[in-house]
Design a protein around this motif. Sequence first.
Motif, mmCIF file in Angstrom:
data_model
loop_
_atom_site.group_PDB
_atom_site.id
_atom_site.type_symbol
_atom_site.label_atom_id
_atom_site.label_comp_id
_atom_site.label_asym_id
_atom_site.label_seq_id
_atom_site.Cartn_x
_atom_site.Cartn_y
_atom_site.Cartn_z
ATOM 1 N N ARG A 92 51.849 83.185 54.279
ATOM 2 C CA ARG A 92 51.602 83.434 55.707
ATOM 3 C C ARG A 92 50.123 83.260 56.040
ATOM 4 N NH1 ARG A 92 55.143 88.458 54.998
ATOM 5 N NH2 ARG A 92 53.182 89.604 54.820
ATOM 6 N N LYS A 93 49.910 82.931 57.302
ATOM 7 C CA LYS A 93 48.550 82.912 57.843
ATOM 8 C C LYS A 93 48.647 83.286 59.318
ATOM 9 C CE LYS A 93 44.226 80.357 57.984
ATOM 10 N NZ LYS A 93 43.481 79.136 57.574
ATOM 11 N N PRO A 94 47.842 84.210 59.780
ATOM 12 C CA PRO A 94 47.982 84.691 61.167
ATOM 13 C C PRO A 94 47.574 83.678 62.220
ATOM 14 C CG PRO A 94 46.206 85.848 60.027
ATOM 15 C CD PRO A 94 46.886 85.005 59.015
ATOM 16 N N SER A 95 46.626 82.802 61.906
ATOM 17 C CA SER A 95 46.129 81.853 62.891
ATOM 18 C C SER A 95 45.751 80.557 62.179
ATOM 19 C CB SER A 95 44.922 82.435 63.629
ATOM 20 O OG SER A 95 44.394 81.509 64.568
ATOM 21 N N VAL A 96 46.505 79.517 62.464
ATOM 22 C CA VAL A 96 46.325 78.254 61.743
ATOM 23 C C VAL A 96 45.188 77.429 62.350
ATOM 24 C CG1 VAL A 96 47.434 76.043 61.256
ATOM 25 C CG2 VAL A 96 48.692 78.153 60.927
ATOM 26 N N HIS A 97 44.437 76.790 61.491
ATOM 27 C CA HIS A 97 43.350 75.907 61.896
ATOM 28 C C HIS A 97 43.754 74.472 61.609
ATOM 29 C CE1 HIS A 97 39.264 74.060 61.526
ATOM 30 N NE2 HIS A 97 39.008 74.888 62.525
ATOM 31 N N TRP A 98 43.175 73.519 62.350
ATOM 32 C CA TRP A 98 43.562 72.113 62.157
ATOM 33 C C TRP A 98 43.340 71.671 60.708
ATOM 34 C CZ3 TRP A 98 39.987 68.816 60.199
ATOM 35 C CH2 TRP A 98 38.637 69.177 60.336
ATOM 36 N N SER A 99 42.353 72.268 60.049
ATOM 37 C CA SER A 99 42.047 71.876 58.670
ATOM 38 C C SER A 99 43.101 72.377 57.673
ATOM 39 C CB SER A 99 40.680 72.410 58.259
ATOM 40 O OG SER A 99 40.654 73.826 58.332
ATOM 41 N N ASP A 100 44.049 73.198 58.138
ATOM 42 C CA ASP A 100 45.110 73.664 57.242
ATOM 43 C C ASP A 100 46.210 72.620 57.062
ATOM 44 O OD1 ASP A 100 44.799 76.954 58.678
ATOM 45 O OD2 ASP A 100 43.973 76.209 56.780
ATOM 46 N N ALA A 101 46.168 71.542 57.820
ATOM 47 C CA ALA A 101 47.165 70.486 57.656
ATOM 48 C C ALA A 101 47.093 69.924 56.246
ATOM 49 C CB ALA A 101 46.923 69.380 58.674
ATOM 50 N N ALA A 102 48.202 70.022 55.516
ATOM 51 C CA ALA A 102 48.221 69.656 54.100
ATOM 52 C C ALA A 102 49.648 69.823 53.598
ATOM 53 C CB ALA A 102 47.273 70.555 53.302
ATOM 54 N N GLU A 103 49.826 69.592 52.312
ATOM 55 C CA GLU A 103 51.116 69.890 51.690
ATOM 56 C C GLU A 103 50.952 71.127 50.818
ATOM 57 O OE1 GLU A 103 53.147 66.590 49.922
ATOM 58 O OE2 GLU A 103 55.062 67.664 50.123
ATOM 59 N N TYR A 104 51.935 71.996 50.884
ATOM 60 C CA TYR A 104 51.877 73.281 50.202
ATOM 61 C C TYR A 104 53.009 73.366 49.179
ATOM 62 C CZ TYR A 104 48.541 74.626 53.743
ATOM 63 O OH TYR A 104 47.419 74.683 54.537
ATOM 64 N N PHE A 105 52.638 73.802 47.978
ATOM 65 C CA PHE A 105 53.598 73.909 46.896
ATOM 66 C C PHE A 105 53.662 75.334 46.380
ATOM 67 C CE2 PHE A 105 54.641 69.517 46.199
ATOM 68 C CZ PHE A 105 53.517 68.820 46.626
ATOM 69 N N CYS A 106 54.878 75.817 46.235
ATOM 70 C CA CYS A 106 55.132 77.079 45.572
ATOM 71 C C CYS A 106 55.500 76.772 44.119
ATOM 72 C CB CYS A 106 56.287 77.791 46.273
ATOM 73 S SG CYS A 106 56.741 79.387 45.603
ATOM 74 N N ALA A 107 55.072 77.610 43.187
ATOM 75 C CA ALA A 107 55.364 77.379 41.774
ATOM 76 C C ALA A 107 55.653 78.697 41.077
ATOM 77 C CB ALA A 107 54.196 76.668 41.083
#
Lengths: 114, 115
Positions: free
Chosen positions: A77-92
């Motif tokens: 989770r993140k309360p407030s997203v920034h444009w720089s958070d655009a990416a791919e996220y992996f859970c492991a």
Amino acid sequence: AQSVTQPDIHITVSEGASLELRCNYSYGATPYLFWYVQSPGQGLQLLLKYFSGDTLVQGIKGFEAEFKRSQSSFNLRKPSVHWSDAAEYFCAVGSPTGGGKLIFGQGTELSVKP
Amino acid sequence: DADVTQTPRNRITKTGKRIMLECSQTKGHDRMYWYRQDPGLGLRLIYYSFDVKDINKGEISDGYSVSRQAQAKFSLSLESAIPNQTALYFCATSDPQGDSYNEQFFGPGTRLTVL
């Protein structure tokens, strides 16, 4: 066998909006859990990890995740997203007896609208 | 300087060619890993090594081989490349001690295209 599922392949949120990325795992005991982020053209960077103790863990860049044993989940989770958070996220997921190996989810691509 | 480096960063090759991807690390970690990343499939483990004399197959080792030349170097070879080996390849390291157990540190990746 261990497995990790990220149900959302792609998510789009508006800048400033809150974010939750889902992760469900299958493992017989308490696993070690990780979230990594991959920015375009980059390797994977660790956001946060859970081994034991407090089920709400804080990571870098303002991210947090909560381990819920009853739901076999570790959502990011993140309360407030920034444009720089655009990416791919992996859970492991890893295990105390897994010899350091990790099993990765399929990844969730995050797009951020202005 | 980066802790985990991979060479080359990009490579285009032809079917049937032999190719080697190299990984070096300055973290002093004993454990090293090779993964491939394909869209929609996440990262899948190809080979891993716990030390110079301990090499193990991962989930998808067919068509690949590895060499652990030293603690700091771990190479991945495709003996006869085929188009479905086109992917992004990552090297990673880990240290099994203490709080970093299981945490892996990744290189920047090698984008391989097999024509």
